[in-house]
Design a protein around this motif. Structure first.
Motif, PDB file in Angstrom:
ATOM      1  N   GLU A   1      37.340  25.369  58.109  1.00  0.00           N
ATOM      2  CA  GLU A   1      37.215  24.151  58.905  1.00  0.00           C
ATOM      3  C   GLU A   1      38.168  23.041  58.451  1.00  0.00           C
ATOM      4  OE1 GLU A   1      33.194  22.884  59.269  1.00  0.00           O
ATOM      5  OE2 GLU A   1      33.652  21.427  60.833  1.00  0.00           O
ATOM      6  N   ASN A   2      38.306  22.865  57.148  1.00  0.00           N
ATOM      7  CA  ASN A   2      39.126  21.758  56.651  1.00  0.00           C
ATOM      8  C   ASN A   2      40.458  22.218  56.077  1.00  0.00           C
ATOM      9  OD1 ASN A   2      37.207  19.674  57.236  1.00  0.00           O
ATOM     10  ND2 ASN A   2      35.946  20.596  55.610  1.00  0.00           N
ATOM     11  N   TYR A   3      40.852  23.452  56.385  1.00  0.00           N
ATOM     12  CA  TYR A   3      42.087  23.992  55.812  1.00  0.00           C
ATOM     13  C   TYR A   3      43.308  23.455  56.543  1.00  0.00           C
ATOM     14  CZ  TYR A   3      45.700  27.271  54.406  1.00  0.00           C
ATOM     15  OH  TYR A   3      46.868  27.813  53.932  1.00  0.00           O
ATOM     16  N   ARG A   4      44.281  23.022  55.795  1.00  0.00           N
ATOM     17  CA  ARG A   4      45.572  22.643  56.371  1.00  0.00           C
ATOM     18  C   ARG A   4      46.624  23.611  55.869  1.00  0.00           C
ATOM     19  NH1 ARG A   4      46.117  17.555  58.928  1.00  0.00           N
ATOM     20  NH2 ARG A   4      44.014  16.761  59.191  1.00  0.00           N
ATOM     21  N   ALA A   5      47.417  24.154  56.776  1.00  0.00           N
ATOM     22  CA  ALA A   5      48.371  25.199  56.398  1.00  0.00           C
ATOM     23  C   ALA A   5      49.379  24.659  55.386  1.00  0.00           C
ATOM     24  CB  ALA A   5      49.085  25.729  57.630  1.00  0.00           C
ATOM     25  N   VAL A   6      49.715  25.521  54.434  1.00  0.00           N
ATOM     26  CA  VAL A   6      50.627  25.143  53.361  1.00  0.00           C
ATOM     27  C   VAL A   6      52.074  25.443  53.763  1.00  0.00           C
ATOM     28  CG1 VAL A   6      51.210  25.735  50.961  1.00  0.00           C
ATOM     29  CG2 VAL A   6      48.830  25.457  51.619  1.00  0.00           C
ATOM     30  N   TYR A   7      52.249  26.295  54.754  1.00  0.00           N
ATOM     31  CA  TYR A   7      53.610  26.671  55.170  1.00  0.00           C
ATOM     32  C   TYR A   7      53.610  27.017  56.666  1.00  0.00           C
ATOM     33  CZ  TYR A   7      51.753  31.416  54.890  1.00  0.00           C
ATOM     34  OH  TYR A   7      50.993  32.553  55.088  1.00  0.00           O
ATOM     35  N   ASP A   8      54.805  27.102  57.248  1.00  0.00           N
ATOM     36  CA  ASP A   8      54.959  27.520  58.637  1.00  0.00           C
ATOM     37  C   ASP A   8      54.963  29.045  58.729  1.00  0.00           C
ATOM     38  OD1 ASP A   8      55.141  25.169  60.064  1.00  0.00           O
ATOM     39  OD2 ASP A   8      57.337  25.061  59.970  1.00  0.00           O
ATOM     40  N   ALA A   9      54.248  29.598  59.690  1.00  0.00           N
ATOM     41  CA  ALA A   9      54.389  31.020  60.003  1.00  0.00           C
ATOM     42  C   ALA A   9      55.832  31.262  60.459  1.00  0.00           C
ATOM     43  CB  ALA A   9      53.432  31.395  61.124  1.00  0.00           C
ATOM     44  N   THR A  10      56.312  32.495  60.313  1.00  0.00           N
ATOM     45  CA  THR A  10      57.687  32.798  60.744  1.00  0.00           C
ATOM     46  C   THR A  10      57.895  32.473  62.215  1.00  0.00           C
ATOM     47  OG1 THR A  10      57.922  34.488  59.055  1.00  0.00           O
ATOM     48  CG2 THR A  10      59.409  34.640  60.942  1.00  0.00           C
ATOM     49  N   VAL A  11      56.909  32.808  63.056  1.00  0.00           N
ATOM     50  CA  VAL A  11      57.075  32.524  64.492  1.00  0.00           C
ATOM     51  C   VAL A  11      57.179  31.019  64.747  1.00  0.00           C
ATOM     52  CG1 VAL A  11      56.038  34.645  65.384  1.00  0.00           C
ATOM     53  CG2 VAL A  11      54.568  32.695  64.867  1.00  0.00           C
ATOM     54  N   ILE A  12      56.458  30.238  63.962  1.00  0.00           N
ATOM     55  CA  ILE A  12      56.513  28.775  64.112  1.00  0.00           C
ATOM     56  C   ILE A  12      57.872  28.258  63.654  1.00  0.00           C
ATOM     57  CG2 ILE A  12      55.536  26.587  63.253  1.00  0.00           C
ATOM     58  CD1 ILE A  12      53.797  28.099  65.341  1.00  0.00           C
ATOM     59  N   GLU A  13      58.336  28.788  62.526  1.00  0.00           N
ATOM     60  CA  GLU A  13      59.655  28.384  62.031  1.00  0.00           C
ATOM     61  C   GLU A  13      60.716  28.631  63.095  1.00  0.00           C
ATOM     62  OE1 GLU A  13      60.262  29.881  57.929  1.00  0.00           O
ATOM     63  OE2 GLU A  13      62.312  30.243  58.642  1.00  0.00           O
ATOM     64  N   LYS A  14      60.621  29.786  63.764  1.00  0.00           N
ATOM     65  CA  LYS A  14      61.615  30.129  64.777  1.00  0.00           C
ATOM     66  C   LYS A  14      61.515  29.220  66.002  1.00  0.00           C
ATOM     67  CE  LYS A  14      62.425  34.919  63.544  1.00  0.00           C
ATOM     68  NZ  LYS A  14      62.854  36.188  64.107  1.00  0.00           N
ATOM     69  N   LEU A  15      60.290  28.909  66.418  1.00  0.00           N
ATOM     70  CA  LEU A  15      60.119  28.012  67.563  1.00  0.00           C
ATOM     71  C   LEU A  15      60.543  26.590  67.198  1.00  0.00           C
ATOM     72  CD1 LEU A  15      56.662  29.194  69.016  1.00  0.00           C
ATOM     73  CD2 LEU A  15      58.937  29.695  69.922  1.00  0.00           C
ATOM     74  N   ARG A  16      60.229  26.193  65.962  1.00  0.00           N
ATOM     75  CA  ARG A  16      60.598  24.851  65.501  1.00  0.00           C
ATOM     76  C   ARG A  16      62.121  24.676  65.521  1.00  0.00           C
ATOM     77  NH1 ARG A  16      57.372  21.361  62.677  1.00  0.00           N
ATOM     78  NH2 ARG A  16      55.997  22.812  61.618  1.00  0.00           N
ATOM     79  N   LYS A  17      62.797  25.722  65.056  1.00  0.00           N
ATOM     80  CA  LYS A  17      64.261  25.700  65.030  1.00  0.00           C
ATOM     81  C   LYS A  17      64.819  25.503  66.441  1.00  0.00           C
ATOM     82  CE  LYS A  17      66.213  28.286  61.560  1.00  0.00           C
ATOM     83  NZ  LYS A  17      66.396  29.649  61.045  1.00  0.00           N
ATOM     84  N   ALA A  18      64.145  26.090  67.424  1.00  0.00           N
ATOM     85  CA  ALA A  18      64.605  25.962  68.811  1.00  0.00           C
ATOM     86  C   ALA A  18      64.242  24.605  69.402  1.00  0.00           C
ATOM     87  CB  ALA A  18      64.005  27.076  69.663  1.00  0.00           C
ATOM     88  N   GLY A  19      63.405  23.839  68.693  1.00  0.00           N
ATOM     89  CA  GLY A  19      63.065  22.500  69.183  1.00  0.00           C
ATOM     90  C   GLY A  19      61.817  22.426  70.044  1.00  0.00           C
ATOM     91  N   VAL A  20      60.955  23.446  69.934  1.00  0.00           N
ATOM     92  CA  VAL A  20      59.689  23.436  70.688  1.00  0.00           C
ATOM     93  C   VAL A  20      58.817  22.272  70.223  1.00  0.00           C
ATOM     94  CG1 VAL A  20      57.482  24.691  70.862  1.00  0.00           C
ATOM     95  CG2 VAL A  20      59.641  25.899  71.231  1.00  0.00           C
ATOM     96  N   VAL A  21      58.078  21.676  71.152  1.00  0.00           N
ATOM     97  CA  VAL A  21      57.105  20.635  70.810  1.00  0.00           C
ATOM     98  C   VAL A  21      55.725  21.298  70.701  1.00  0.00           C
ATOM     99  CG1 VAL A  21      55.947  18.554  71.645  1.00  0.00           C
ATOM    100  CG2 VAL A  21      58.429  18.821  71.958  1.00  0.00           C
ATOM    101  N   PHE A  22      55.105  21.203  69.524  1.00  0.00           N
ATOM    102  CA  PHE A  22      53.777  21.787  69.334  1.00  0.00           C
ATOM    103  C   PHE A  22      52.723  20.748  69.720  1.00  0.00           C
ATOM    104  CE2 PHE A  22      56.503  23.827  66.045  1.00  0.00           C
ATOM    105  CZ  PHE A  22      56.552  25.084  66.626  1.00  0.00           C
ATOM    106  N   LEU A  23      51.990  21.044  70.791  1.00  0.00           N
ATOM    107  CA  LEU A  23      51.014  20.073  71.283  1.00  0.00           C
ATOM    108  C   LEU A  23      49.721  20.106  70.492  1.00  0.00           C
ATOM    109  CD1 LEU A  23      51.360  20.621  75.137  1.00  0.00           C
ATOM    110  CD2 LEU A  23      52.119  18.618  73.863  1.00  0.00           C
ATOM    111  N   GLY A  24      49.294  21.319  70.108  1.00  0.00           N
ATOM    112  CA  GLY A  24      48.035  21.409  69.392  1.00  0.00           C
ATOM    113  C   GLY A  24      47.638  22.842  69.111  1.00  0.00           C
ATOM    114  N   GLY A  25      46.493  23.000  68.431  1.00  0.00           N
ATOM    115  CA  GLY A  25      45.968  24.318  68.074  1.00  0.00           C
ATOM    116  C   GLY A  25      44.842  24.682  69.019  1.00  0.00           C
ATOM    117  N   THR A  26      44.864  25.920  69.546  1.00  0.00           N
ATOM    118  CA  THR A  26      43.891  26.285  70.577  1.00  0.00           C
ATOM    119  C   THR A  26      42.713  27.095  70.046  1.00  0.00           C
ATOM    120  OG1 THR A  26      45.228  28.211  71.148  1.00  0.00           O
ATOM    121  CG2 THR A  26      45.523  26.227  72.490  1.00  0.00           C
ATOM    122  N   ASN A  27      41.631  27.005  70.806  1.00  0.00           N
ATOM    123  CA  ASN A  27      40.368  27.648  70.464  1.00  0.00           C
ATOM    124  C   ASN A  27      40.466  29.166  70.607  1.00  0.00           C
ATOM    125  OD1 ASN A  27      37.706  27.708  69.678  1.00  0.00           O
ATOM    126  ND2 ASN A  27      36.883  27.121  71.677  1.00  0.00           N
TER     127      ASN A  27
END
Lengths: 92, 484
Positions: free
Chosen positions: B98-124
């Motif tokens: 419940e209170n965990y905050r990720a310590v690193y980016d997943a590889t897929v996130i790193e790749k999307l971040r590099k492309a400039g994707v806007v992350f709106l939020g985390g889904t249920n």
């Protein structure tokens, strides 16, 4: 399955369960096992095994990052720490 | 409210409009945030909205100005909350995180971040991906946008609802037994699962490690393909990813041979689903594709086999949650007591069921009868698939045996819930890629007495292709939906 089997499995899985929950899970396991037991009808040799195409694929353990670089980030998520260590109860 | 038409927007159109200055990435992100603010309190698609979304959009706008923008720059996406985004809450919809905050980016996130994707939020999602309805979330069910009394499907139900309700342009899901495809069919969107090993799972919270893949969810096939092309590839941090040197993509033909396993479509399928399926088959014929009946002799065992291998891997993967290194911690009398109490408090009912079942099938006395037998059956199924793919280019089934069911309808009967995965699990068991494509609607809950119209519920069909045959799926999916 019997109640004592559920007790043993819960202990192995390190999950504390109330008597009521154990009884509920016992009923559910009976129905789930009833479903998955259909594989016993399948005619298959359990030595059937094959290695995949991808082998010896572990990366080399080289170029370590600078010591301590991630320590603070990782410890931030640890429930109990003391002086840069993770704190647990006495084991022996 | 902005005047951007989100309903008809695709990734390519959004990209062109941002490039031409029709709207900025900031305006686009704001438009989605407005819809989220309006709809999410009811739908519960998002567990978290990221407070820095507009800041990310500003970064994207800079890239449009300096000419470094890529196709995905400024595209607002939703991310299933079991994929790590650095410093953001990543819970897998479990109380234990419940209170965990990720310590690193997943590889897929790193790749999307590099492309400039806007992350709106985390889904249920269903807790740790365990479910087919999102009812197993520790943070409440996600509603189906087409009928709020029904489930969104699962486990990526938050992501598919977000795409369907225009709360994001595209999303990431994960797929262990159908979790990106089945909810996509319930919500009327495209859900895609790549070949096992094609996308890195580094930073995706593990469920069944021999089955898990990260998939894309979008309104059309092209968008799902664009996201997949950005996240795919070999990764040093996930040793199950396929090295580029071993990638052999099968040829994409203009006219495709579609195999239908009729022996598998005999019982337990809703009448309207079957009718829609037959109509879809006719449509494929009209498009010039060839239909061929095929036989997959062991496919009847796929679901039972899955419900042995998956819980075995779940019980192993979830053993890391012990209250020592991260997540929830509850005090017991001693260290063992800490574990027992933390896990008792942290895991919900379905996670516990799967852990217990997995512990059972892996225990010494039952290992051969269950786990070993299931593993052997899995090998036989892979051979069956390989043989069939010598004759056909894709395999077609409905995605789910029913349309979206009512909230609460199956939540007290685990086996009934498991049957929702019957058509999707075999792609994970064999590792082949698969896609769910919207194939129409069926009406439910109409009232013939007072003439009250019912709700239109989406249906979906599923294509499976040979290993690394993603492009065949995109081709036939676009054909089916009439995409250029």
């Amino acid at each position: 399955m019997e109640l004592k089997d559920i007790e043993k499995l819960a202990e192995l899985a390190r999950i504390e369960m109330s008597q009521e929950e154990k009884e509920k899970i016992l009923g559910e396991m009976d129905s789930i096992l009833g479903f998955i037991d259909q594989i016993q009808k399948a005619d298959v040799n359990i030595t059937e095994r094959e290695a995949g195409d991808i082998r010896n694929i572990m990366r080399e353990d080289e170029n370590p990052h600078e010591s301590g670089k991630y320590t603070e980030d990782i410890l931030r998520e640890v429930p109990k720490t003391r002086e840069g260590y993770i704190e647990v109860k006495k084991i022996l | 409210m902005s005047n951007i038409d989100l309903k008809s927007l695709t990734i390519r159109k959004a990209h062109e409009d941002m490039k031409a200055g029709v709207f900025s990435a900031r305006e686009l992100t704001q438009a989605y945030l407005d819809v989220i603010a309006e709809k999410n309190p009811n739908l519960n698609a998002y567990l978290f909205i990221f407070e820095d979304a507009l800041k990310q959009a500003d970064e994207a706008d800079k890239r449009f100005k300096d000419g470094t923008a890529e196709l995905l720059t400024g595209i607002p996406m939703a991310i299933k909350n079991n994929i790590c985004i650095k410093d953001k809450p990543t819970t897998a919809a479990s109380k234990i995180l419940e209170n965990y905050r990720a310590v690193y980016d997943a590889t897929v996130i790193e790749k999307l971040r590099k492309a400039g994707v806007v992350f709106l939020g985390g889904t249920n999602m269903d807790e740790f991906g365990h479910g087919a309805s999102t009812e197993n979330s520790a943070f409440g069910v996600t509603k189906n946008p087409h009928d709020n009394t029904r489930v969104a499907g699962g486990s990526s139900g938050g992501s598919t609802t977000a795409v369907s309700a225009n709360c994001c342009l595209a999303a990431l899901g994960t797929d262990t037994g159908g979790s990106s495809r089945q909810p996509a069919s319930f919500c009327g969107v495209v859900g895609f699962k790549p070949t096992y090993g094609r996308v890195s799972r580094y930073g995706a919270i593990a469920m069944g490690s021999s089955l898990d893949q990260v998939g894309s969810i979008a309104k059309n096939v092209e968008d799902a393909e664009i996201v997949y092309n950005q996240i795919k590839g070999d990764d040093n941090m996930d040793s199950t990813t396929i090295p580029e040197s071993l990638i052999k993509e099968p040829k994409v033909k203009e006219k495709i041979v579609v195999g239908i396993p009729r022996n598998f479509l005999k019982e337990g399928i809703d009448e309207d689903v079957m009718k829609n399926f037959e109509e879809s088959v006719e449509k494929l014929k009209l498009l010039g594709h060839t239909i061929k009946e095929i036989n997959l002799p062991n496919i009847d065992y796929a679901l039972a086999t899955y419900y042995i291998i998956m819980p075995a891997e779940v019980s192993t993967n979830l053993s890391r949650f012990d209250g020592v290194r991260f997540g929830l911690h509850k005090e017991g009398e001693n260290l063992l007591g800490d574990y027992m109490k933390t896990r008792a408090e942290g895991f919900g009912p379905e996670a516990r069921r799967r852990i217990i079942l997995g512990t059972y099938v892996l225990s010494a006395g039952y290992y051969d009868a269950y786990y070993n037998k299931a593993t052997a059956l899995r090998e036989v199924m892979k051979k069956d698939f390989a043989k069939v793919f010598e004759e056909v280019d894709v395999i077609l089934t409905p995605t789910s045996p029913t349309p979206a069911f009512k909230i609460g309808e199956k939540s007290n009967d685990p086996v009934q819930m498991y049957l929702a995965d019957i058509f999707t699990v075999s792609a994970n068991m064999t590792g082949v890629p698969a896609i769910s494509i919207p194939s129409g609607f069926t009406e439910r809950d109409s009232n013939p007495v007072d003439g009250q119209k019912g709700k239109q519920l989406p249906l979906g069909i599923q294509f499976m292709a040979p290993w690394m045959g993603e492009n065949i799926l995109f081709k036939i999916g676009k054909d089916f939906l009439g995409e250029d």
